[in-house]
Design an enzyme around this catalytic site. Structure first.
Site, mmCIF file in Angstrom:
data_model
loop_
_atom_site.group_PDB
_atom_site.id
_atom_site.type_symbol
_atom_site.label_atom_id
_atom_site.label_comp_id
_atom_site.label_asym_id
_atom_site.label_seq_id
_atom_site.Cartn_x
_atom_site.Cartn_y
_atom_site.Cartn_z
ATOM 1 N N GLU A 17 -7.058 -9.411 7.534
ATOM 2 C CA GLU A 17 -5.982 -10.818 8.133
ATOM 3 C C GLU A 17 -7.373 -11.174 9.067
ATOM 4 O O GLU A 17 -7.967 -11.432 9.207
ATOM 5 C CB GLU A 17 -5.771 -10.314 9.413
ATOM 6 C CG GLU A 17 -4.021 -9.383 8.313
ATOM 7 C CD GLU A 17 -2.802 -8.530 9.335
ATOM 8 O OE1 GLU A 17 -3.260 -9.222 11.205
ATOM 9 O OE2 GLU A 17 -2.153 -7.807 9.325
ATOM 10 N N THR A 51 0.706 -1.226 0.043
ATOM 11 C CA THR A 51 -0.001 -0.011 -0.191
ATOM 12 C C THR A 51 0.966 1.049 -0.194
ATOM 13 O O THR A 51 1.554 1.593 0.966
ATOM 14 C CB THR A 51 -0.830 0.335 1.277
ATOM 15 O OG1 THR A 51 -1.824 -0.821 1.242
ATOM 16 C CG2 THR A 51 -1.838 1.250 1.368
ATOM 17 N N CYS A 80 -3.096 -1.527 9.194
ATOM 18 C CA CYS A 80 -3.330 -0.890 7.648
ATOM 19 C C CYS A 80 -3.960 0.449 8.353
ATOM 20 O O CYS A 80 -3.649 1.035 7.426
ATOM 21 C CB CYS A 80 -3.677 -1.587 7.211
ATOM 22 S SG CYS A 80 -3.184 -3.313 6.568
ATOM 23 N N LYS A 88 -7.608 -7.448 16.507
ATOM 24 C CA LYS A 88 -8.697 -7.941 16.203
ATOM 25 C C LYS A 88 -8.677 -9.699 16.652
ATOM 26 O O LYS A 88 -7.657 -10.098 16.258
ATOM 27 C CB LYS A 88 -9.944 -7.759 15.227
ATOM 28 C CG LYS A 88 -8.918 -8.691 13.776
ATOM 29 C CD LYS A 88 -9.080 -7.870 12.559
ATOM 30 C CE LYS A 88 -8.263 -8.695 10.996
ATOM 31 N NZ LYS A 88 -8.788 -8.511 10.213
ATOM 32 N N LEU A 105 -7.151 -8.030 1.042
ATOM 33 C CA LEU A 105 -7.954 -9.053 2.164
ATOM 34 C C LEU A 105 -7.718 -8.426 3.597
ATOM 35 O O LEU A 105 -6.593 -7.939 4.192
ATOM 36 C CB LEU A 105 -6.253 -10.216 1.488
ATOM 37 C CG LEU A 105 -4.901 -9.762 2.458
ATOM 38 C CD1 LEU A 105 -4.531 -9.997 2.645
ATOM 39 C CD2 LEU A 105 -4.002 -10.783 1.004
HETATM 40 C C1 UGA Z 1 -7.996 -4.072 6.561
HETATM 41 C C2 UGA Z 1 -8.814 -3.717 5.182
HETATM 42 O O1 UGA Z 1 -10.552 -4.736 5.275
HETATM 43 C C3 UGA Z 1 -8.842 -5.494 4.026
HETATM 44 O O2 UGA Z 1 -9.436 -5.091 2.967
HETATM 45 C C4 UGA Z 1 -7.241 -4.336 3.816
HETATM 46 O O3 UGA Z 1 -7.098 -5.557 2.653
HETATM 47 C C5 UGA Z 1 -6.168 -4.498 4.767
HETATM 48 O O4 UGA Z 1 -7.185 -3.402 5.521
HETATM 49 C C6 UGA Z 1 -5.194 -3.718 4.417
HETATM 50 O O5 UGA Z 1 -4.784 -2.521 4.002
HETATM 51 O O6 UGA Z 1 -3.604 -4.983 3.982
HETATM 52 P P1 UGA Z 1 -7.208 -5.739 8.534
HETATM 53 O O7 UGA Z 1 -6.405 -4.479 8.756
HETATM 54 O O8 UGA Z 1 -6.946 -6.894 8.331
HETATM 55 O O9 UGA Z 1 -8.003 -5.527 6.996
HETATM 56 O O10 UGA Z 1 -8.265 -5.962 9.515
HETATM 57 P P2 UGA Z 1 -10.181 -5.541 9.967
HETATM 58 O O11 UGA Z 1 -10.899 -6.284 9.680
HETATM 59 O O12 UGA Z 1 -10.888 -4.477 8.239
HETATM 60 O O13 UGA Z 1 -10.468 -4.712 10.789
HETATM 61 C C7 UGA Z 1 -9.446 -3.101 11.104
HETATM 62 C C8 UGA Z 1 -9.918 -2.632 12.718
HETATM 63 O O14 UGA Z 1 -11.203 -2.071 12.195
HETATM 64 C C9 UGA Z 1 -9.647 -3.582 13.536
HETATM 65 O O15 UGA Z 1 -9.449 -2.790 14.620
HETATM 66 C C10 UGA Z 1 -11.388 -4.161 13.521
HETATM 67 O O16 UGA Z 1 -11.712 -4.389 15.264
HETATM 68 C C11 UGA Z 1 -12.039 -2.610 13.569
HETATM 69 N N1 UGA Z 1 -13.180 -2.908 13.508
HETATM 70 C C12 UGA Z 1 -13.757 -3.718 12.151
HETATM 71 C C13 UGA Z 1 -14.853 -2.454 14.368
HETATM 72 O O17 UGA Z 1 -13.989 -1.851 15.428
HETATM 73 N N2 UGA Z 1 -15.444 -2.004 14.188
HETATM 74 C C14 UGA Z 1 -16.163 -2.595 13.022
HETATM 75 O O18 UGA Z 1 -17.274 -2.437 12.239
HETATM 76 C C15 UGA Z 1 -15.394 -2.878 11.540
#
Ligand code: UGA
Length: 447
Positions: free
Chosen positions: A154, A123, A277, A337, A152
């Site tokens: 994690e 990125t 991310c 997460k 994607l």
């Molecule tokens: C995120 C994006 O979702 C992916 O599409 C992207 O490819 C990735 O970053 C990246 O740039 O490599 P990721 O960081 O693995 O993925 O995790 P997420 O599932 O998006 O969660 C990110 C954070 O947001 C976590 O701390 C999660 O707990 C939090 N979150 C997520 C919330 O607080 N509330 C929500 O409703 C969803």
């Protein structure tokens, strides 16, 4: 064009990409400079926890289609495609640190065969591709360069890559763009077999193949992450209001998200977002804006709101148990997460550190991330390998990660072990009624 690929950097994105392409008819070299990590990969395993990935790596290594190495010389000259998946940490000022991106490009360029395609998966801020093309030109090289952002998550890396919403490839060399899109078509053709091997659910899905300009592809990636971060911060700001007016943010977001134009995803309020991310991409986008004279105020607000969340959670605790100094608190959840051992910018770690800084005797537990969290936790935070042990004699429990182990917590047994009665659910995963029937005082975020 041969079917050999080199992937520079075998982290979450690189190792997953390399292992999957090795099952899609390609011979893939995965370059990992870290000796310890490299040795683990060579044994057919990942050095981080990612559901389903190990059997995919194992079979690819055993078949000889995936070769882990630390040598550019061994791999790059034989490859017709080079994917760059190196890390892009953030600088102290919030901008992206592109040291690895540029040094990988420079090293690869000196070894790439003529006509080989350089694919950027890391990125990077918009216009980085233009700078790398300039770097190639200054070295007298003219490789086709495309941006192929990664989407994607994690924890669901295999599912997301195999059953994608969209593959985006951007660049001015149309032939190169088509070649890279075709690589993903090969992966799609092999996906049911891979899904069975990884024990990932197979779903019929028609993901979109999208060709764009180079700069659009770069901007698509950060904009997608920024928008998701914005949704979370929006939900958290409504949660703060819900706390004041005695409404339940979960009920609110369920109904708001039922509008198909809005969607329910990423509206879960709680302790805020973390990980490698969102925090980085939001600050990177703000920096890109400023460099181009654009003040992305909406993202600044989302970032500030997110940074306030760990403190907000601790403040809620204080409002319920009084002065913190003489208290003992268990923090359950250190991974940013569930489904991962990653603790980068983890809100759970931040909460544990805020507590410990306030003089609270802090015990922390995570089913996967204890080891990785050690370095980021203040020295006086005690790690526990067991939930019931962690909650022994505590005045309060804070749940900071939505692990299934915590969703199905034996609340009656926890209550027996505790000194106090407060359960602060900072990810809103526990039913208030079940906590109360176990004799606990339930506090959510925005509930
Ligand atoms: C995120 C994006 O979702 C992916 O599409 C992207 O490819 C990735 O970053 C990246 O740039 O490599 P990721 O960081 O693995 O993925 O995790 P997420 O599932 O998006 O969660 C990110 C954070 O947001 C976590 O701390 C999660 O707990 C939090 N979150 C997520 C919330 O607080 N509330 C929500 O409703 C969803």
């Amino acid at each position: 064009m041969n079917n050999t690929i080199t992937v520079l950097g075998a982290g979450y994105v690189g190792l997953t990409t390399a292992a999957l392409l090795a099952h899609a008819g390609y011979k893939v070299y995965a370059i990992e400079p870290n000796k310890k990590r490299l040795d683990v990969i060579k044994t057919g395993k990942s050095f981080f926890f990612e559901e389903g990935l190990d059997p995919v790596i194992k079979q690819a290594i055993d078949s000889g289609n995936l070769i882990a190495t630390d040598s550019y010389e061994e791999s790059v000259p034989h490859s017709s495609i080079v994917f760059s998946c190196v890390g892009t940490p953030d600088n102290p000022d919030g901008s992206s640190n592109l040291t690895y991106v540029f040094s990988a490009a420079e090293q690869a360029a000196s070894l790439m065969q003529e006509g080989a395609i350089y694919v950027q998966k890391s990125t990077v801020p918009v216009r980085t591709g233009e700078r790398i093309i300039e770097l190639f030109e200054s070295l007298g090289k003219h490789f086709p360069y495309v941006s192929n952002p990664e989407f994607l998550r994690e924890g669901t890396a295999l599912y997301d890559t195999l059953f994608f919403d969209r593959v985006v490839v951007g660049g001015s060399d149309k032939k190169a763009v088509t070649t890279i899109l075709d690589t993903y078509r090969d992966l799609e053709a092999a996906r049911d077999t891979i899904a069975a091997l990884a024990d990932v659910q197979s779903v019929p899905r028609n993901g979109k193949y999208i060709a764009t300009s180079l700069n659009s592809a770069e901007l698509i990636k950060v904009s997608a992450n920024a928008f998701l971060a914005l949704k979370i911060s929006f939900a958290n700001s409504i949660a703060k209001l819900a706390d004041k007016v005695d409404a339940d943010v979960v009920e609110v977001m369920d109904a708001v998200g039922a509008d198909e134009r809005i969607g329910r995803a990423f509206l879960n309020a709680g302790r805020g977002y973390g990980g490698g991310c969102f925090p980085k991409d939001v600050s990177g986008l703000i920096s890109s804006g400023l460099e181009n004279g654009i003040d992305l105020e909406v993202m600044q607000a989302a970032q500030a709101l997110n940074r306030s969340m760990p403190g907000y959670v601790v403040e809620k605790l204080k409002n319920n148990i009084g002065e913190l100094g003489d208290k003992k608190v268990a923090v359950l959840g250190l991974a940013f997460k569930s489904g991962t051992s990653d603790v980068r910018k983890s809100p759970g770690v931040a909460i544990a550190n805020v507590l410990s800084h306030a003089g609270v005797q802090t015990i922390a537990h995570d089913p996967q991330a204890n080891e990785e969290a050690k370095e980021d936790l203040r020295r006086d935070v005690v790690l526990s390998n067991n939930i019931l042990q962690a909650v022994q004699g505590v005045d309060a429990i804070i749940i900071a990660t939505e692990w299934p182990e915590f969703t199905s917590l034996d609340l009656i047994e926890c209550k027996k072990q505790m000194k106090g009665t407060v359960l602060l659910d900072a990810v809103n995963i526990i039913e208030k009624a079940s906590a109360e029937s176990a004799g606990l005082q339930y506090i959510g975020v925005g509930r």
